[in-house]
Design a protein around this motif. Structure first.
Motif, PDB file in Angstrom:
ATOM      1  N   ARG A 101      94.419   9.480  -6.805  1.00 35.47           N
ATOM      2  CA  ARG A 101      94.436   8.044  -7.136  1.00 35.47           C
ATOM      3  C   ARG A 101      95.556   7.726  -8.128  1.00 35.47           C
ATOM      4  O   ARG A 101      96.274   6.750  -7.978  1.00 35.47           O
ATOM      5  CB  ARG A 101      93.117   7.626  -7.775  1.00 35.47           C
ATOM      6  CG  ARG A 101      92.024   7.302  -6.807  1.00 35.47           C
ATOM      7  CD  ARG A 101      90.887   6.593  -7.527  1.00 35.47           C
ATOM      8  NE  ARG A 101      89.884   6.166  -6.565  1.00 35.47           N
ATOM      9  CZ  ARG A 101      88.964   6.959  -6.025  1.00 35.47           C
ATOM     10  NH1 ARG A 101      88.917   8.240  -6.329  1.00 35.47           N
ATOM     11  NH2 ARG A 101      88.088   6.478  -5.146  1.00 35.47           N
ATOM     12  N   SER A 149      88.604   5.322 -10.683  1.00 32.58           N
ATOM     13  CA  SER A 149      89.575   4.373 -11.221  1.00 32.58           C
ATOM     14  C   SER A 149      90.200   3.606 -10.060  1.00 32.58           C
ATOM     15  O   SER A 149      90.719   4.206  -9.141  1.00 32.58           O
ATOM     16  CB  SER A 149      90.659   5.127 -11.994  1.00 32.58           C
ATOM     17  OG  SER A 149      91.309   6.038 -11.134  1.00 32.58           O
ATOM     18  N   HIS A 150      90.090   2.310 -10.090  1.00 35.45           N
ATOM     19  CA  HIS A 150      90.695   1.501  -9.021  1.00 35.45           C
ATOM     20  C   HIS A 150      92.048   1.015  -9.507  1.00 35.45           C
ATOM     21  O   HIS A 150      92.132   0.127 -10.327  1.00 35.45           O
ATOM     22  CB  HIS A 150      89.799   0.311  -8.681  1.00 35.45           C
ATOM     23  CG  HIS A 150      88.549   0.721  -7.986  1.00 35.45           C
ATOM     24  ND1 HIS A 150      87.791  -0.138  -7.236  1.00 35.45           N
ATOM     25  CD2 HIS A 150      87.932   1.913  -7.914  1.00 35.45           C
ATOM     26  CE1 HIS A 150      86.750   0.499  -6.733  1.00 35.45           C
ATOM     27  NE2 HIS A 150      86.813   1.748  -7.136  1.00 35.45           N
ATOM     28  N   ILE A 202      92.148   8.980   0.055  1.00 34.58           N
ATOM     29  CA  ILE A 202      90.845   9.392  -0.495  1.00 34.58           C
ATOM     30  C   ILE A 202      89.824   9.592   0.629  1.00 34.58           C
ATOM     31  O   ILE A 202      88.648   9.827   0.372  1.00 34.58           O
ATOM     32  CB  ILE A 202      90.314   8.400  -1.560  1.00 34.58           C
ATOM     33  CG1 ILE A 202      90.238   6.974  -1.029  1.00 34.58           C
ATOM     34  CG2 ILE A 202      91.180   8.472  -2.825  1.00 34.58           C
ATOM     35  CD1 ILE A 202      89.417   6.038  -1.906  1.00 34.58           C
ATOM     36  N   GLN A 238      81.624  -2.362   5.756  1.00 33.00           N
ATOM     37  CA  GLN A 238      82.818  -1.526   5.683  1.00 33.00           C
ATOM     38  C   GLN A 238      82.600  -0.314   6.578  1.00 33.00           C
ATOM     39  O   GLN A 238      81.471   0.167   6.718  1.00 33.00           O
ATOM     40  CB  GLN A 238      83.059  -1.069   4.237  1.00 33.00           C
ATOM     41  CG  GLN A 238      84.361  -0.318   4.028  1.00 33.00           C
ATOM     42  CD  GLN A 238      84.661  -0.062   2.556  1.00 33.00           C
ATOM     43  OE1 GLN A 238      83.771  -0.182   1.712  1.00 33.00           O
ATOM     44  NE2 GLN A 238      85.889   0.280   2.252  1.00 33.00           N
ATOM     45  N   GLY A 272      79.419  -4.069  -2.270  1.00 34.74           N
ATOM     46  CA  GLY A 272      79.927  -2.713  -2.427  1.00 34.74           C
ATOM     47  C   GLY A 272      79.297  -1.947  -3.582  1.00 34.74           C
ATOM     48  O   GLY A 272      79.485  -0.738  -3.689  1.00 34.74           O
ATOM     49  N   ILE A 314      80.374   5.006  -1.334  1.00 29.69           N
ATOM     50  CA  ILE A 314      80.840   4.665   0.012  1.00 29.69           C
ATOM     51  C   ILE A 314      81.937   5.641   0.428  1.00 29.69           C
ATOM     52  O   ILE A 314      81.867   6.262   1.486  1.00 29.69           O
ATOM     53  CB  ILE A 314      81.328   3.197   0.057  1.00 29.69           C
ATOM     54  CG1 ILE A 314      80.142   2.258  -0.201  1.00 29.69           C
ATOM     55  CG2 ILE A 314      81.977   2.901   1.416  1.00 29.69           C
ATOM     56  CD1 ILE A 314      80.512   0.791  -0.334  1.00 29.69           C
TER      57      ILE A 314
HETATM   58  P1  XMP Z   1      82.617   3.563  -3.777  1.00 24.93           P
HETATM   59  O1  XMP Z   1      83.194   4.754  -3.056  1.00 24.93           O
HETATM   60  O2  XMP Z   1      82.847   3.611  -5.267  1.00 24.93           O
HETATM   61  O3  XMP Z   1      83.428   2.315  -3.256  1.00 24.93           O
HETATM   62  O4  XMP Z   1      81.191   3.325  -3.414  1.00 24.93           O
HETATM   63  C1  XMP Z   1      83.068   0.977  -3.496  1.00 24.93           C
HETATM   64  C2  XMP Z   1      84.140   0.100  -2.876  1.00 24.93           C
HETATM   65  O5  XMP Z   1      85.370   0.310  -3.560  1.00 24.93           O
HETATM   66  C3  XMP Z   1      86.353   0.815  -2.684  1.00 24.93           C
HETATM   67  N1  XMP Z   1      87.135   1.811  -3.418  1.00 24.93           N
HETATM   68  C4  XMP Z   1      88.359   1.568  -3.901  1.00 24.93           C
HETATM   69  N2  XMP Z   1      89.134   0.462  -3.818  1.00 24.93           N
HETATM   70  N3  XMP Z   1      90.809   1.581  -5.036  1.00 24.93           N
HETATM   71  C5  XMP Z   1      90.366   0.488  -4.373  1.00 24.93           C
HETATM   72  O6  XMP Z   1      91.097  -0.489  -4.281  1.00 24.93           O
HETATM   73  C6  XMP Z   1      90.083   2.725  -5.159  1.00 24.93           C
HETATM   74  O7  XMP Z   1      90.523   3.703  -5.751  1.00 24.93           O
HETATM   75  C7  XMP Z   1      88.793   2.706  -4.558  1.00 24.93           C
HETATM   76  N4  XMP Z   1      87.789   3.632  -4.476  1.00 24.93           N
HETATM   77  C8  XMP Z   1      86.789   3.037  -3.770  1.00 24.93           C
HETATM   78  C9  XMP Z   1      85.607   1.388  -1.509  1.00 24.93           C
HETATM   79  O8  XMP Z   1      86.409   1.406  -0.333  1.00 24.93           O
HETATM   80  C10 XMP Z   1      84.441   0.452  -1.416  1.00 24.93           C
HETATM   81  O9  XMP Z   1      84.805  -0.754  -0.768  1.00 24.93           O
END
Ligand code: XMP
Length: 317
Positions: A101, A149-150, A202, A238, A272, A314
């Motif tokens: 990331r 971390s987004h 990822i 999704q 989400g 997710i």
């Molecule tokens: P998780 O995996 O945390 O994902 O349940 C929740 C939502 O976030 C998205 N996701 C990301 N989006 N950068 C993003 O812009 C990231 O690093 C990232 N990691 C997870 C995931 O696709 C889901 O919609």
């Protein structure tokens, strides 16, 4: 009462006042938020909005070309930047999810910064931040915020010295979609599933290589197009596929095979934050599984992820 028409009119007018003849730069992702934000700014200031769309090498199959065409059709002043090689170089040797990331986030900023500097006299950075993003970044002390971390939330390095314009930062997702419809943003963009900034990187567990990306793009396209053909795409929040870092034994004709395993993931959700695995019809899953194994070289096994969030997330990384 709030209507998307009055929101759009008022926002365009106030953007016009605020931005005057200034130039604005924006990174677009093909997603709902950045596209609707850009459309509003474009209505206000026309070609003084400079849009940049980066091919980071981990987009879906044909996504770069398709999204770029949609943006051109919408009349946006958009530049497509092929930075695949730069991203693959940054990802080489990395297998830890957060390291991947960070490499992608850093490379994105390098590429964007370089492109933004090619535009003379830019004063503003446009962003598609929506209200839930604002809330999330205010509450960063919560335990969940640091789980992943987004990179696309949180802005750019301050050496860019740009002022920020975020026309959607008071809206929820469904309001953003309504504004998009009012502005004539194409339905295929408004109904798109969320897609993570780090993209397929990822969803390839372990190290990312161009060869693995090519395999996963094919698998993903078969799953997503299958959902669309069966009318299931809009039923799930999704969907995507994961390339697992293991091989399993199979048989093809008289031959023993020892090839990759992929996992299909589809969830229902509101935002989400929590999600349930989507109870897709068995016959659909069977069809997609056959399609993938017969058509994608190097894959001999498909599994379906039946975990909900929490405790699973997710994405797998
Ligand atoms: P998780 O995996 O945390 O994902 O349940 C929740 C939502 O976030 C998205 N996701 C990301 N989006 N950068 C993003 O812009 C990231 O690093 C990232 N990691 C997870 C995931 O696709 C889901 O919609």
């Amino acid at each position: 009462t709030w209507t998307s028409e009055s929101f759009a009119d008022m926002t365009i007018q106030s953007l016009r006042l605020k931005l005057g003849n200034d130039r604005v730069v924006m990174a677009l992702s093909g997603g709902v938020d950045s596209t609707v934000a850009a459309t509003l700014v474009h209505r206000a200031i026309g070609d003084n909005l400079f849009c940049i769309f980066v091919d980071n090498g981990v987009l879906r199959k044909d996504e770069f070309e398709q999204v770029l065409h949609s943006y051109e059709d919408m009349g946006l002043n958009i530049k497509g930047v092929d930075a695949k090689a730069q991203f693959y170089a940054a990802l080489a040797g990395l297998s830890e999810p957060e390291a991947k990331r960070k490499a992608i986030g850093r490379t994105f900023i390098e590429v964007f910064d370089q492109e933004a500097h090619l535009i003379q006299d830019v004063k503003w950075l446009g962003q598609g931040t929506i209200y839930p993003d604002v809330i999330e970044s205010v509450s960063v002390k919560g335990p969940s915020a640091t789980i992943k971390s987004h990179h696309n939330v949180g802005g750019l390095p301050d050496f860019m010295k740009l002022r920020i314009v975020e026309p959607l930062n008071t809206l929820f997702k469904d309001e953003v979609r309504a504004v998009g419809r009012t502005l004539g943003v194409p339905a295929h963009i408004l109904s798109r599933h969320p897609f993570p900034g780090p993209g397929l990187a990822i969803r390839i567990l372990g190290e990312v290589t161009p060869e693995k990306v090519a395999i996963l793009q094919e698998v993903d396209a078969l799953f997503i197009n299958g959902l669309k053909k069966r009318g299931l795409y809009d039923e799930v929040w999704q969907a995507g596929t994961m390339l697992l870092p293991i091989q399993s034994v199979g048989v093809m004709g008289d031959e023993r095979t020892y090839e990759q395993v992929v996992a299909l993931r589809a969830v229902t959700s509101v935002d989400g934050m929590t999600a349930d695995w989507a109870h897709l019809p068995y016959d659909f899953l069977a069809e997609v599984s056959n399609d993938i194994i017969n058509r994608v070289k190097g894959v001999n096994r498909v599994v379906y992820d039946i975990s909900s969030k929490p405790p699973a997330t997710i994405e797998w990384e």
